[in-house]
Design an enzyme around this catalytic site. Structure first.
Site: not given
Ligand code: NDP
Length: 271
Positions: A62, A66, A104, A130, A132-133, A215
């Site tokens: 996690t 990843k 995922d 955009a 990792g998720a 969640y």
């Molecule tokens: P990353 O750090 O890789 O990406 C974060 C994303 O959120 C980017 O697109 C970023 O935008 C955006 N972001 C962050 N803060 C803000 C803000 N204040 N306003 C607007 N956009 C914002 O994280 P992940 O992709 O790994 O995870 C994203 C979410 O998905 C997490 O909450 C995680 O818990 C959840 N998740 C849930 C899973 C499940 O099984 N339920 C599995 C995997 C993830 P920018 O590119 O501009 O920085």
């Protein structure tokens, strides 16, 4: 002998994966152990090598490892190869060789289609985020009519659109969104800080499903969607479904996810 598994992350104390996998094992009668392991930020590879030396059969990966896990693998599933920028969340120890997969995307699709009874085919889909998720779920949305990716940093949305094949796709900023969608997936981490995304209410189309991958509590996105009349779901089902897929890869048996989702919902509490 007990077969050993683990989830590796940093931080990791919050992880529900040990609870989920122990519940699966109790269901299937598999004799396994499953623990949460905190790897130092610069010590992911060393941690994995140590687990292999100790005979661990597999591990989940996690945040924030990843992408690193992807590069560590000796072999990769097709799903892992096509998960956007290259992310792995499931490791399998095959006689000391590391095989990587990404569950995922299939976890999300199973939750949406089987648990929430919402078909993805022929739908107009909006992904918020955009990171990792978002990368990890792209390959599970095959059959959609169109996919729009909106992100705070527009360039990252564009990069993700480039990774999409066989589907009409476009990148956007949050502010420029101007049409309704059938399915909206919030894959940002904005909910962690209760940040309100600058998205207009028009995006919530008729019979829209608004799915937040977070969640545990109602995020501002979920609240806005609920008030706009959308059906709302959080990412708990996805969490359990991606774990079930990993369990099947390791153990060759599919656990029943619904009782485990119900158990966790009770544990986390209603919101
Ligand atoms: P990353 O750090 O890789 O990406 C974060 C994303 O959120 C980017 O697109 C970023 O935008 C955006 N972001 C962050 N803060 C803000 C803000 N204040 N306003 C607007 N956009 C914002 O994280 P992940 O992709 O790994 O995870 C994203 C979410 O998905 C997490 O909450 C995680 O818990 C959840 N998740 C849930 C899973 C499940 O099984 N339920 C599995 C995997 C993830 P920018 O590119 O501009 O920085």
């Amino acid at each position: 002998m007990v077969d050993k598994y683990a989830v590796i992350g940093n931080p990791i104390a919050h992880s529900k994966s040990p609870l989920i996998h122990r519940a699966f094992a109790a269901q299937t009668g598999d004799d396994i152990s499953y623990e949460a392991i905190l790897a130092p930020l610069d010590g992911f590879e060393a941690t994995v090598r140590e687990l292999i030396a100790q005979g661990y059969k597999g591990a989940n990966v996690t945040v924030p490892f990843k992408f690193e896990a992807f590069h560590l693998c000796d072999s990769l599933s097709t799903r892992a190869k096509t998960a956007g920028a290259g992310a792995v969340n499931t490791l399998v120890n095959i006689n000391g060789s590391i095989h990587g997969d990404n569950t995922d995307g299939v976890g999300l699709r199973n939750d949406i289609e089987q648990n929430l009874d919402f078909e993805i085919a022929n739908k107009h889909i909006l992904i918020l985020g955009a990171g990792g998720a978002a990368h990890g779920i792209l390959n599970s949305l095959i059959g959609a009519s169109s996919i729009t990716i909106a992100n705070r940093t527009y360039e990252r949305a564009l990069e993700l659109v480039m990774a999409l094949r066989n589907c009409e796709a476009k990148a956007s900023t949050f502010e420029a969104l101007e049409r309704p969608y059938d399915l909206i997936i919030n894959a940002t981490s904005a909910g962690l800080s209760d940040t309100v995304l600058p998205i207009p209410n028009i995006i919530f189309g008729e019979n829209c499903l608004a799915y937040d991958m977070m969640y545990g509590r109602e995020t501002p996105f979920m609240k806005q969607a609920r008030e706009a009349g959308a059906q709302v779901a959080d990412g708990l089902g996805m969490l359990v479904e991606q774990a079930a897929e990993a369990f099947q890869i390791w153990r060759g048996v599919r656990p029943n996810t619904l009782p485990v989702i119900a158990m966790l919902s009770t544990l986390i509490g209603k919101y």
